[in-house]
Motif scaffolding. Structure first.
Motif, PDB file in Angstrom:
ATOM      1  N   VAL A  18      -8.048 -28.685  21.392  1.00  0.00           N
ATOM      2  CA  VAL A  18      -7.878 -28.310  20.084  1.00  0.00           C
ATOM      3  C   VAL A  18      -7.716 -26.799  19.697  1.00  0.00           C
ATOM      4  CG1 VAL A  18      -9.457 -28.417  17.867  1.00  0.00           C
ATOM      5  CG2 VAL A  18      -9.819 -29.901  19.815  1.00  0.00           C
ATOM      6  N   HIS A  19      -6.524 -26.629  18.921  1.00  0.00           N
ATOM      7  CA  HIS A  19      -5.998 -25.351  18.718  1.00  0.00           C
ATOM      8  C   HIS A  19      -6.779 -24.663  17.607  1.00  0.00           C
ATOM      9  CE1 HIS A  19      -4.270 -26.467  14.890  1.00  0.00           C
ATOM     10  NE2 HIS A  19      -3.588 -27.299  15.325  1.00  0.00           N
ATOM     11  N   GLY A  20      -6.626 -23.396  17.494  1.00  0.00           N
ATOM     12  CA  GLY A  20      -7.274 -22.656  16.594  1.00  0.00           C
ATOM     13  C   GLY A  20      -6.541 -22.262  15.354  1.00  0.00           C
ATOM     14  N   ALA A  21      -6.964 -21.361  14.513  1.00  0.00           N
ATOM     15  CA  ALA A  21      -6.405 -21.051  13.286  1.00  0.00           C
ATOM     16  C   ALA A  21      -4.784 -20.231  13.700  1.00  0.00           C
ATOM     17  CB  ALA A  21      -7.197 -20.286  12.242  1.00  0.00           C
ATOM     18  N   PHE A  22      -3.908 -20.586  12.364  1.00  0.00           N
ATOM     19  CA  PHE A  22      -2.948 -19.735  12.683  1.00  0.00           C
ATOM     20  C   PHE A  22      -1.923 -20.279  13.658  1.00  0.00           C
ATOM     21  CE2 PHE A  22      -5.844 -16.624  11.500  1.00  0.00           C
ATOM     22  CZ  PHE A  22      -5.900 -16.789  10.141  1.00  0.00           C
ATOM     23  N   VAL A  23      -2.208 -21.223  14.610  1.00  0.00           N
ATOM     24  CA  VAL A  23      -1.132 -21.877  15.438  1.00  0.00           C
ATOM     25  C   VAL A  23      -1.393 -23.163  15.504  1.00  0.00           C
ATOM     26  CG1 VAL A  23      -1.521 -19.615  17.173  1.00  0.00           C
ATOM     27  CG2 VAL A  23      -3.047 -21.462  17.488  1.00  0.00           C
ATOM     28  N   ASP A  24      -0.352 -23.866  16.283  1.00  0.00           N
ATOM     29  CA  ASP A  24      -0.411 -25.324  16.614  1.00  0.00           C
ATOM     30  C   ASP A  24      -0.777 -25.738  17.829  1.00  0.00           C
ATOM     31  OD1 ASP A  24       1.983 -25.181  17.752  1.00  0.00           O
ATOM     32  OD2 ASP A  24       3.105 -26.009  16.103  1.00  0.00           O
ATOM     33  N   SER A  75      -4.952  -7.312  10.224  1.00  0.00           N
ATOM     34  CA  SER A  75      -3.729  -7.916   9.886  1.00  0.00           C
ATOM     35  C   SER A  75      -3.648  -8.990   9.213  1.00  0.00           C
ATOM     36  CB  SER A  75      -3.018  -8.003  11.189  1.00  0.00           C
ATOM     37  OG  SER A  75      -3.577  -8.851  12.080  1.00  0.00           O
ATOM     38  N   LEU A  76      -5.010  -9.630   8.850  1.00  0.00           N
ATOM     39  CA  LEU A  76      -5.067 -10.815   8.077  1.00  0.00           C
ATOM     40  C   LEU A  76      -4.670 -10.759   6.683  1.00  0.00           C
ATOM     41  CD1 LEU A  76      -6.532 -13.768   8.098  1.00  0.00           C
ATOM     42  CD2 LEU A  76      -8.695 -12.721   7.287  1.00  0.00           C
ATOM     43  N   GLN A  77      -3.859 -11.651   6.243  1.00  0.00           N
ATOM     44  CA  GLN A  77      -3.428 -11.416   4.947  1.00  0.00           C
ATOM     45  C   GLN A  77      -4.002 -12.890   4.253  1.00  0.00           C
ATOM     46  OE1 GLN A  77      -1.431  -8.930   3.649  1.00  0.00           O
ATOM     47  NE2 GLN A  77      -2.112  -8.264   5.638  1.00  0.00           N
ATOM     48  N   LYS A  78      -4.248 -12.540   2.798  1.00  0.00           N
ATOM     49  CA  LYS A  78      -5.089 -13.758   2.084  1.00  0.00           C
ATOM     50  C   LYS A  78      -4.035 -14.081   0.881  1.00  0.00           C
ATOM     51  CE  LYS A  78      -9.894 -13.067   3.605  1.00  0.00           C
ATOM     52  NZ  LYS A  78     -11.092 -13.390   2.857  1.00  0.00           N
ATOM     53  N   GLY A  79      -3.449 -15.329   1.008  1.00  0.00           N
ATOM     54  CA  GLY A  79      -2.481 -15.835  -0.055  1.00  0.00           C
ATOM     55  C   GLY A  79      -3.033 -15.897  -1.265  1.00  0.00           C
ATOM     56  N   ALA A  80      -2.311 -15.823  -2.276  1.00  0.00           N
ATOM     57  CA  ALA A  80      -2.787 -16.363  -3.619  1.00  0.00           C
ATOM     58  C   ALA A  80      -3.115 -17.848  -3.699  1.00  0.00           C
ATOM     59  CB  ALA A  80      -1.888 -16.077  -4.807  1.00  0.00           C
ATOM     60  N   ASP A  81      -2.536 -18.545  -2.965  1.00  0.00           N
ATOM     61  CA  ASP A  81      -2.994 -20.140  -2.858  1.00  0.00           C
ATOM     62  C   ASP A  81      -4.040 -20.450  -1.933  1.00  0.00           C
ATOM     63  OD1 ASP A  81      -1.803 -19.549  -0.397  1.00  0.00           O
ATOM     64  OD2 ASP A  81      -0.320 -21.245  -0.400  1.00  0.00           O
ATOM     65  N   GLY A  82      -4.971 -19.367  -1.523  1.00  0.00           N
ATOM     66  CA  GLY A  82      -5.883 -19.830  -0.546  1.00  0.00           C
ATOM     67  C   GLY A  82      -5.913 -20.035   0.813  1.00  0.00           C
ATOM     68  N   ILE A 124      -1.857 -14.293   9.837  1.00  0.00           N
ATOM     69  CA  ILE A 124      -1.719 -12.990  10.143  1.00  0.00           C
ATOM     70  C   ILE A 124      -0.490 -12.290  10.076  1.00  0.00           C
ATOM     71  CG2 ILE A 124      -1.755 -11.824  12.594  1.00  0.00           C
ATOM     72  CD1 ILE A 124      -4.330 -13.069  11.715  1.00  0.00           C
ATOM     73  N   GLU A 125      -0.138 -11.014   9.566  1.00  0.00           N
ATOM     74  CA  GLU A 125       0.995 -10.032   9.072  1.00  0.00           C
ATOM     75  C   GLU A 125       1.779 -10.323  10.417  1.00  0.00           C
ATOM     76  OE1 GLU A 125       4.021  -8.222   8.376  1.00  0.00           O
ATOM     77  OE2 GLU A 125       2.397  -8.583   6.662  1.00  0.00           O
ATOM     78  N   PRO A 126       2.888 -10.865  10.311  1.00  0.00           N
ATOM     79  CA  PRO A 126       3.794 -11.120  11.442  1.00  0.00           C
ATOM     80  C   PRO A 126       4.245  -9.869  12.278  1.00  0.00           C
ATOM     81  CG  PRO A 126       4.423 -12.325   9.462  1.00  0.00           C
ATOM     82  CD  PRO A 126       3.651 -11.533   9.051  1.00  0.00           C
ATOM     83  N   ASP A 128      -8.359 -20.412   3.684  1.00  0.00           N
ATOM     84  CA  ASP A 128      -9.412 -19.673   4.112  1.00  0.00           C
ATOM     85  C   ASP A 128     -10.874 -20.295   3.998  1.00  0.00           C
ATOM     86  OD1 ASP A 128     -10.275 -16.678   3.943  1.00  0.00           O
ATOM     87  OD2 ASP A 128     -11.660 -17.310   2.364  1.00  0.00           O
ATOM     88  N   ILE A 129     -10.795 -21.244   3.349  1.00  0.00           N
ATOM     89  CA  ILE A 129     -12.195 -22.072   3.071  1.00  0.00           C
ATOM     90  C   ILE A 129     -12.974 -22.621   4.361  1.00  0.00           C
ATOM     91  CG2 ILE A 129     -11.381 -24.320   2.682  1.00  0.00           C
ATOM     92  CD1 ILE A 129     -13.248 -24.801   0.525  1.00  0.00           C
ATOM     93  N   VAL A 130     -12.143 -22.898   5.603  1.00  0.00           N
ATOM     94  CA  VAL A 130     -12.419 -23.293   6.724  1.00  0.00           C
ATOM     95  C   VAL A 130     -13.368 -22.591   7.601  1.00  0.00           C
ATOM     96  CG1 VAL A 130     -10.317 -25.073   6.953  1.00  0.00           C
ATOM     97  CG2 VAL A 130     -10.356 -23.037   8.138  1.00  0.00           C
ATOM     98  N   PHE A 131     -13.061 -21.173   7.311  1.00  0.00           N
ATOM     99  CA  PHE A 131     -13.842 -20.282   8.062  1.00  0.00           C
ATOM    100  C   PHE A 131     -15.374 -19.937   7.404  1.00  0.00           C
ATOM    101  CE2 PHE A 131      -9.352 -18.524   8.158  1.00  0.00           C
ATOM    102  CZ  PHE A 131      -9.126 -18.835   9.468  1.00  0.00           C
TER     103      PHE A 131
END
Length: 270
Positions: free
Chosen positions: A49-55, A152-159, A163-165, A193-196
């Motif tokens: 099972v992978h984590g956030a921001f990756v597949d 480096s965490l960026q929070k988008g307006a869409d929720g 990570i800042e590339p 963001d809600i999953v965290f």
């Protein structure tokens, strides 16, 4: 004399099984034994099972090692849109297994398997630099108790977060080739963001044996938080010196060895 000889043979077998490149600090009193010594179920089904921001593609090096050793390995591709949906995606794959399985997770995936691991087909849990919250806890809440080093965490307006590339290499994958980290940065999966903030109930690590790998140079999850998770769960634990949050890709042999230990020792009590 006989006792000393027996202990010496056990220590030698341990060193052969794990190799010399792992800084294996066992946090609890449990000992990871090689297959020849453990009371083995010889489980062959592994679910990654992978984590956030990756597949799930990041698991390929570990996948290749395990498949060559005869394991049946399945990689979950959870959508990272809701916690409930991610748990359901993992349970869907567990249901496809033809027998008991070992559930393995990286990072945020640890929170997922902490719930999905209650499935009766799951014989053991392996956490790779992963969250393992207790009842009433969330990944985000525990992160505040043990602040991490990255900014480096960026929070988008869409929720959805990402990570800042330009900072992905330094914060997420500093022990990988820079070109590989740059590809990961530019192919990352934005994560809701809600999953965290999902609150955990009935964590599986309280009733299932667990194994934990601490990445000693992790900037995404504080290594002390990883150690707390491992100690609290009475996990069989190893620490990897110099490992970034991407330890599942940078140290695939060590990760595979820990998974094999879980697959061959799941009948042992913690």
């Amino acid at each position: 004399m006989k006792t000393s000889l027996k202990l010496g043979v056990t220590a030698l077998a341990f060193s052969i099984f794990f190799g010399s490149n792992v800084n294996a600090n066992i946090i609890n009193k449990s000992t990871i034994l090689p297959p020849s010594i453990s009371n083995s179920l010889n489980i062959k089904n592994i679910v990654l099972v992978h984590g956030a921001f990756v597949d799930g593609s990041g698991w390929k090096p570990v996948y290749n090692i395990l498949v060559k050793k005869g394991y049946h390995v399945t990689v979950v591709q959870q959508p990272l849109t809701t916690f409930e949906g991610d748990v359901a995606a993992v349970k869907r794959i567990i249901a496809q297994q033809n027998g008991p399985c070992i559930l393995v997770a990286h990072s945020y995936g640890g929170a997922i398997i902490t719930i999905a691991g209650n499935d009766p087909k799951v014989a053991g849990l392996v956490y790779i630099a992963a969250h393992a919250p207790d009842s009433g806890e969330s990944e985000a809440g525990n992160g505040k108790l043990y602040p991490s080093a990255y900014k480096s965490l960026q929070k988008g307006a869409d929720g959805f977060d990402y990570i800042e590339p330009s900072k992905f290499y330094a914060d997420f994958s500093a022990d990988l080739p820079k070109e590989q980290a740059e590809f990961m940065a530019n192919s990352q999966m934005p994560t809701a963001d809600i999953v965290f903030h999902a609150i955990i109930a009935n964590p599986a690590w309280k009733v299932k044996p667990s194994w934990y790998m601490v990445a000693k140079s992790d900037r995404i999850i504080n290594p002390d938080l990883e150690r707390m998770y491992a100690k609290r769960a009475h996990s069989h634990t190893v620490e990897i010196a110099g490992a970034s949050h991407s330890v599942f890709e940078s140290h695939p042999e060590d990760v595979a060895q820990l998974i094999i230990a879980a697959a061959t020792q799941s009948t042992q009590k913690k």
